[in-house]
Design a protein around this motif. Structure first.
Motif, PDB file in Angstrom:
ATOM      1  N   PRO A  84       0.840  -1.210   0.000  1.00  0.00           N
ATOM      2  CA  PRO A  84       0.000   0.000   0.000  1.00  0.00           C
ATOM      3  C   PRO A  84       0.867   1.249   0.000  1.00  0.00           C
ATOM      4  O   PRO A  84       1.889   1.322   0.687  1.00  0.00           O
ATOM      5  N   VAL A  85       0.466   2.250  -0.780  1.00  0.00           N
ATOM      6  CA  VAL A  85       1.236   3.493  -0.855  1.00  0.00           C
ATOM      7  C   VAL A  85       0.266   4.657  -1.046  1.00  0.00           C
ATOM      8  O   VAL A  85      -0.737   4.533  -1.751  1.00  0.00           O
ATOM      9  N   VAL A  86       0.565   5.777  -0.371  1.00  0.00           N
ATOM     10  CA  VAL A  86      -0.209   7.009  -0.540  1.00  0.00           C
ATOM     11  C   VAL A  86       0.647   7.934  -1.407  1.00  0.00           C
ATOM     12  O   VAL A  86       1.543   8.625  -0.921  1.00  0.00           O
ATOM     13  N   GLY A  87       0.373   7.917  -2.703  1.00  0.00           N
ATOM     14  CA  GLY A  87       1.228   8.623  -3.651  1.00  0.00           C
ATOM     15  C   GLY A  87       1.304  10.116  -3.414  1.00  0.00           C
ATOM     16  O   GLY A  87       2.357  10.736  -3.603  1.00  0.00           O
ATOM     17  N   LEU A  88       0.199  10.745  -2.998  1.00  0.00           N
ATOM     18  CA  LEU A  88       0.193  12.188  -2.802  1.00  0.00           C
ATOM     19  C   LEU A  88       1.166  12.590  -1.696  1.00  0.00           C
ATOM     20  O   LEU A  88       1.937  13.545  -1.842  1.00  0.00           O
ATOM     21  N   LEU A  89       1.150  11.864  -0.583  1.00  0.00           N
ATOM     22  CA  LEU A  89       2.077  12.181   0.504  1.00  0.00           C
ATOM     23  C   LEU A  89       3.519  11.947   0.066  1.00  0.00           C
ATOM     24  O   LEU A  89       4.421  12.715   0.417  1.00  0.00           O
ATOM     25  N   ALA A  90       3.747  10.860  -0.695  1.00  0.00           N
ATOM     26  CA  ALA A  90       5.095  10.574  -1.190  1.00  0.00           C
ATOM     27  C   ALA A  90       5.571  11.685  -2.126  1.00  0.00           C
ATOM     28  O   ALA A  90       6.718  12.143  -2.039  1.00  0.00           O
ATOM     29  N   GLU A  91       4.684  12.130  -3.019  1.00  0.00           N
ATOM     30  CA  GLU A  91       5.050  13.192  -3.965  1.00  0.00           C
ATOM     31  C   GLU A  91       5.402  14.478  -3.221  1.00  0.00           C
ATOM     32  O   GLU A  91       6.434  15.108  -3.502  1.00  0.00           O
ATOM     33  N   GLU A 124     -14.916  20.058   1.533  1.00  0.00           N
ATOM     34  CA  GLU A 124     -15.670  21.303   1.372  1.00  0.00           C
ATOM     35  C   GLU A 124     -15.886  21.969   2.724  1.00  0.00           C
ATOM     36  O   GLU A 124     -15.834  23.208   2.831  1.00  0.00           O
ATOM     37  N   LEU A 125     -16.127  21.185   3.742  1.00  0.00           N
ATOM     38  CA  LEU A 125     -16.304  21.741   5.082  1.00  0.00           C
ATOM     39  C   LEU A 125     -15.000  22.385   5.557  1.00  0.00           C
ATOM     40  O   LEU A 125     -15.011  23.472   6.148  1.00  0.00           O
ATOM     41  N   PHE A 126     -13.877  21.749   5.271  1.00  0.00           N
ATOM     42  CA  PHE A 126     -12.581  22.315   5.652  1.00  0.00           C
ATOM     43  C   PHE A 126     -12.327  23.628   4.923  1.00  0.00           C
ATOM     44  O   PHE A 126     -11.791  24.584   5.501  1.00  0.00           O
ATOM     45  N   ALA A 127     -12.749  23.712   3.664  1.00  0.00           N
ATOM     46  CA  ALA A 127     -12.523  24.937   2.892  1.00  0.00           C
ATOM     47  C   ALA A 127     -13.360  26.097   3.409  1.00  0.00           C
ATOM     48  O   ALA A 127     -12.944  27.260   3.307  1.00  0.00           O
ATOM     49  N   ARG A 128     -14.544  25.820   4.024  1.00  0.00           N
ATOM     50  CA  ARG A 128     -15.446  26.890   4.447  1.00  0.00           C
ATOM     51  C   ARG A 128     -15.429  27.140   5.946  1.00  0.00           C
ATOM     52  O   ARG A 128     -16.009  28.118   6.420  1.00  0.00           O
ATOM     53  N   LEU A 158      -1.808  19.552  -1.583  1.00  0.00           N
ATOM     54  CA  LEU A 158      -0.520  18.930  -1.272  1.00  0.00           C
ATOM     55  C   LEU A 158      -0.655  17.690  -0.392  1.00  0.00           C
ATOM     56  O   LEU A 158       0.124  16.740  -0.541  1.00  0.00           O
ATOM     57  N   LEU A 159      -1.626  17.713   0.537  1.00  0.00           N
ATOM     58  CA  LEU A 159      -1.641  16.717   1.591  1.00  0.00           C
ATOM     59  C   LEU A 159      -2.933  15.932   1.714  1.00  0.00           C
ATOM     60  O   LEU A 159      -2.938  14.860   2.323  1.00  0.00           O
ATOM     61  N   ASP A 160      -4.012  16.468   1.188  1.00  0.00           N
ATOM     62  CA  ASP A 160      -5.338  15.911   1.409  1.00  0.00           C
ATOM     63  C   ASP A 160      -5.603  15.869   2.924  1.00  0.00           C
ATOM     64  O   ASP A 160      -4.798  16.321   3.730  1.00  0.00           O
ATOM     65  N   ARG A 161      -6.727  15.342   3.320  1.00  0.00           N
ATOM     66  CA  ARG A 161      -7.107  15.423   4.726  1.00  0.00           C
ATOM     67  C   ARG A 161      -6.205  14.569   5.617  1.00  0.00           C
ATOM     68  O   ARG A 161      -5.851  14.975   6.716  1.00  0.00           O
ATOM     69  N   LEU A 193      -1.990  14.405   9.778  1.00  0.00           N
ATOM     70  CA  LEU A 193      -0.684  13.927  10.216  1.00  0.00           C
ATOM     71  C   LEU A 193       0.250  15.091  10.529  1.00  0.00           C
ATOM     72  O   LEU A 193       0.914  15.114  11.580  1.00  0.00           O
ATOM     73  N   ALA A 194       0.314  16.085   9.629  1.00  0.00           N
ATOM     74  CA  ALA A 194       1.215  17.218   9.832  1.00  0.00           C
ATOM     75  C   ALA A 194       0.821  18.044  11.053  1.00  0.00           C
ATOM     76  O   ALA A 194       1.679  18.488  11.826  1.00  0.00           O
ATOM     77  N   VAL A 195      -0.488  18.260  11.222  1.00  0.00           N
ATOM     78  CA  VAL A 195      -0.954  19.001  12.392  1.00  0.00           C
ATOM     79  C   VAL A 195      -0.602  18.235  13.669  1.00  0.00           C
ATOM     80  O   VAL A 195      -0.194  18.829  14.687  1.00  0.00           O
ATOM     81  N   GLY A 196      -0.723  16.911  13.623  1.00  0.00           N
ATOM     82  CA  GLY A 196      -0.359  16.115  14.786  1.00  0.00           C
ATOM     83  C   GLY A 196       1.122  16.229  15.126  1.00  0.00           C
ATOM     84  O   GLY A 196       1.494  16.291  16.309  1.00  0.00           O
ATOM     85  N   VAL A 197       1.975  16.269  14.102  1.00  0.00           N
ATOM     86  CA  VAL A 197       3.412  16.450  14.342  1.00  0.00           C
ATOM     87  C   VAL A 197       3.663  17.777  15.040  1.00  0.00           C
ATOM     88  O   VAL A 197       4.437  17.860  16.014  1.00  0.00           O
TER      89      VAL A 197
END
Length: 492
Positions: free
Chosen positions: A223-230, A264-268, A284-287, A292-296
Motif C-alpha cells: 500500500p502506498v499514498v502517492g500524494l504524501l510521497a510526492e 468542502e467543510l474544511f474549505a469553508r 498537497l496533503l489531502d485530509r 498527520l502534519a498538524v499532529g506532528v
C-alpha cells in the motif's frame, strides 16, 4: 552494463551480418536496448495514481496529475544535464517543447506543437534528478484508456511498477505493459491511493487480499499514498505551508478535526488560515496528510518543514516501494535486461514468421526470410540456454510465496529467500561465502556447503512430488533445481 546484458548485445550483433538488412537493423536495436539504461514502466488502470507515484520516484512534480485521466501520452523520464522536454514523433523526429509553469509536462502537447496527438510516439523528459541514475521511468496512459493506442516499444521495459486500485481483477493484468506479463520477477505491485480505502490497517488488509488474489502474476502488493510521497520527495511543502499547519495546530483540536471530516467543510470552516492556504494544503496533503502534519506540530511545535516531510514520507509507504525496487529491479537489472532482450528477439522472430507466411500465402518466394528465420531461431535458442532464467524463476517463486498466492511453510519461504540471493546465474566466491555465512557454515569445510545444497535439493524435490497443487509444485521444482545447480557448481 552487466555480464548478461553485454552477452545479449554481443550475440545480437554477431548474428546481424548473417541476416537481411532490415532484420540486422532490428538486432542492432535490440543490442542497443540491452546496453542502455534499464527502464521501469509504470502501469495500471486510469486514475489509479500512477503519475503521482512517478513524480515521487523521480523527485519532481513534473508529470501532470489530478482528477480523471491526466497521462495522455507515453512519457519517458531520464537523467540529463538540463531539464528538457522533447516530443518524439512517430517518424522518429524530435521537437523541443518548453515545460509548462512549475516545470510540469504540458497536458495539451499536440495543441502547443500544432500536431495531431496521434502522430506523437512518446515524450522524452530529461531531468537533473539523482533519482534517475541508472534507471529511467516510463509513465503510460492507463490500461483501458481511450487514448492508449496499443503496445509501444516503451511498453516493453525491463521492469514494471504496477499501480492497482482496490478493485483490481486478474483479467486486468492482461492489459498491462509487456514487462508485467511475464511473472513477478522484475515487477513491483502497489495499491495506489491507499488512503482512499480507509485507515492504514484497512489499506494493509486490502493490499494483502490483492496479493493473495493476484500475487501469482504480480507478487506481493504494497500500500502506498502517492500524494504524501510526492509532496515529501519533491520539496513541494514550503515555509508558508508550515505556518498554515502551525496555525491549525494551535487551534481547538475538536474544531480542526470536525472541519477535516469533509474537504468542502474544511474549505469553508471558521479557521485561522486563509481559504487559499487551506486549498493548497488540500492539494498537497489531502485530509490525511493535514491531520498527520498538524499532529506532528502539536507534539513538536518547533518542527520544521523537513521534519514534517519525513513524517509524511514514513506514512506514504514509499520507502517500502523503493526498497522493493532496489532488491527486485536495481539489484537484478542485468538479468532483467538480458531477459527483455530475449523477449525482443522472440518478438522479432514472430514478426519474421508472419512475414514468411504472408509471402507463401501470396505465392511469393522468400528465401531470405526463411534463412533469417533459421538464424533468429538459433540466436533465441542460444540466449534461452543461459542459466540466468533459473535465478529469475527463483525471484518469481519468492514473490509468489511472499504474496501468499502460493502457500508454503515459513521455514521453506526462508529457504527460498536464502537461495534467491545466491547469484545462481554466475555464482562467484563472494556469493558462495555469503550463502555459507547465512546457512551457518561460514567456518566449515568447503564440502559441507555442497552437502547442505544436496540435502536441500532432495528436500524440495520430495516436497514437489508429494501431491502438491500445481502452483506450489512449480515453485518447489524451481527451488530444487536451484539447490541442485548450486551443488553442481560446488562439486564441479
Amino acid at each position: 552494463m552487466g555480464r548478461w546484458a553485454r552477452d545479449t548485445a554481443q550475440a545480437c550483433r554477431a548474428a546481424a551480418p548473417a541476416v537481411a538488412l532490415p532484420t540486422a537493423d532490428a538486432l542492432d536495436a535490440v543490442a542497443a536496448r540491452a546496453e542502455g539504461t534499464p527502464s521501469l514502466v509504470v502501469t495500471g488502470p486510469v486514475s489509479s495514481g500512477k503519475s503521482t507515484l512517478v513524480n515521487a520516484l523521480v523527485g519532481r512534480r513534473v508529470a501532470p496529475t489530478g482528477a480523471g485521466e491526466c497521462t495522455r501520452l507515453v512519457a519517458r523520464y531520464v537523467r540529463g544535464p538540463v531539464d528538457r522536454l522533447d516530443v518524439v514523433l512517430a517518424d522518429g523526429t524530435r521537437r523541443p517543447l518548453p515545460l509548462a509553469d512549475g516545470g510540469r509536462v504540458p497536458a495539451a502537447v499536440g495543441d502547443r506543437l500544432g500536431v495531431d496527438p496521434a502522430d506523437v510516439d512518446h515524450l522524452l523528459v530529461m531531468l537533473t534528478s539523482d533519482a534517475l541514475d541508472g534507471l529511467s521511468v516510463v509513465d503510460t496512459p492507463g490500461a483501458g484508456s481511450a487514448r492508449r493506442r496499443g503496445p509501444t516499444p516503451l511498453d516493453d521495459a525491463e521492469a514494471a511498477l504496477v499501480v492497482l486500485p482496490s478493485s483490481a481483477r486478474a483479467d486486468e493484468v492482461d492489459r498491462l505493459a509487456e514487462a508485467a506479463r511475464h511473472g513477478p520477477a522484475g515487477v513491483v505491485a502497489v495499491l495506489g491511493r491507499a488512503d482512499t480505502v480507509g485507515s492504514t490497517e484497512d489499506a494493509t488488509t486490502v493490499a494483502t487480499t490483492l496479493g493473495h488474489r493476484l500475487g501469482g502474476r504480480l507478487g506481493p502488493v504494497t500500500p502506498v499514498v502517492g500524494l504524501l510521497a510526492e509532496t515529501a520527495t519533491t520539496g513541494a511543502l514550503r515555509a508558508e505551508d508550515r505556518h498554515a499547519l502551525a496555525a491549525l495546530a494551535g487551534t481547538d483540536p475538536s474544531a480542526v478535526d470536525a472541519a477535516l471530516a469533509d474537504p468542502e467543510l474544511f474549505a469553508r470552516a471558521d479557521l485561522p488560515v486563509p481559504a487559499p492556504a487551506r486549498a493548497r494544503l488540500l492539494e498537497l496533503l489531502d485530509r490525511r496528510g493535514i491531520t498527520l502534519a498538524v499532529g506532528v506540530l502539536r507534539e513538536r511545535p518547533d518542527a520544521g518543514v523537513g521534519e514534517i516531510a519525513t513524517a509524511l514520507l514514513g506514512a506514504s509507504g514509499l520507502d517500502r516501494v523503493v526498497e522493493r525496487l532496489r532488491t527486485g529491479v536495481r539489484d537484478r537489472a542485468d538479468l532483467l535486461a538480458a531477459a527483455a532482450g530475449e523477449r525482443r528477439v522472440a518478438g522479432l522472430l514472430d514478426r519474421e514468421r508472419a512475414a514468411v507466411r504472408a509471402d507463401r500465402h501470396a505465392g511469393r518466394a522468400s528465401t531470405t526470410g526463411t534463412r533469417d528465420l533459421a538464424r533468429l531461431a538459433d540466436l533465441l535458442e542460444d540466449l534461452r540456454a543461459r542459466p540466468l532464467h533459473l535465478e529469475l524463476e527463483l525471484a518469481a517463486a519468492g514473490a509468489r510465496a511472499r504474496s501468499g498466492a502460493v502457500a508454503l511453510p515459513g521455514e521453506l519461504v526462508d529457504d527460498l529467500d536464502l537461495l534467491a540471493g545466491a547469484g545462481l546465474a554466475a555464482p562467484d566466491r563472494a556469493h558462495l561465502a555469503d550463502l555459507a555465512r547465512r546457512v551457518g557454515l561460514a567456518d566449515a569445510a568447503p564440502g559441507e556447503l555442497a552437502g547442505h545444497a544436496a540435502r536441500r535439493a532432495a528436500a524440495w524435490r520430495s516436497y514437489a512430488a508429494w501431491g502438491s497443487p500445481p502452483a506450489r509444485s512449480d515453485v518447489a521444482d524451481a527451488v530444487h533445481r536451484g539447490w541442485a545447480r548450486l551443488w553442481g557448481e560446488l562439486t564441479g
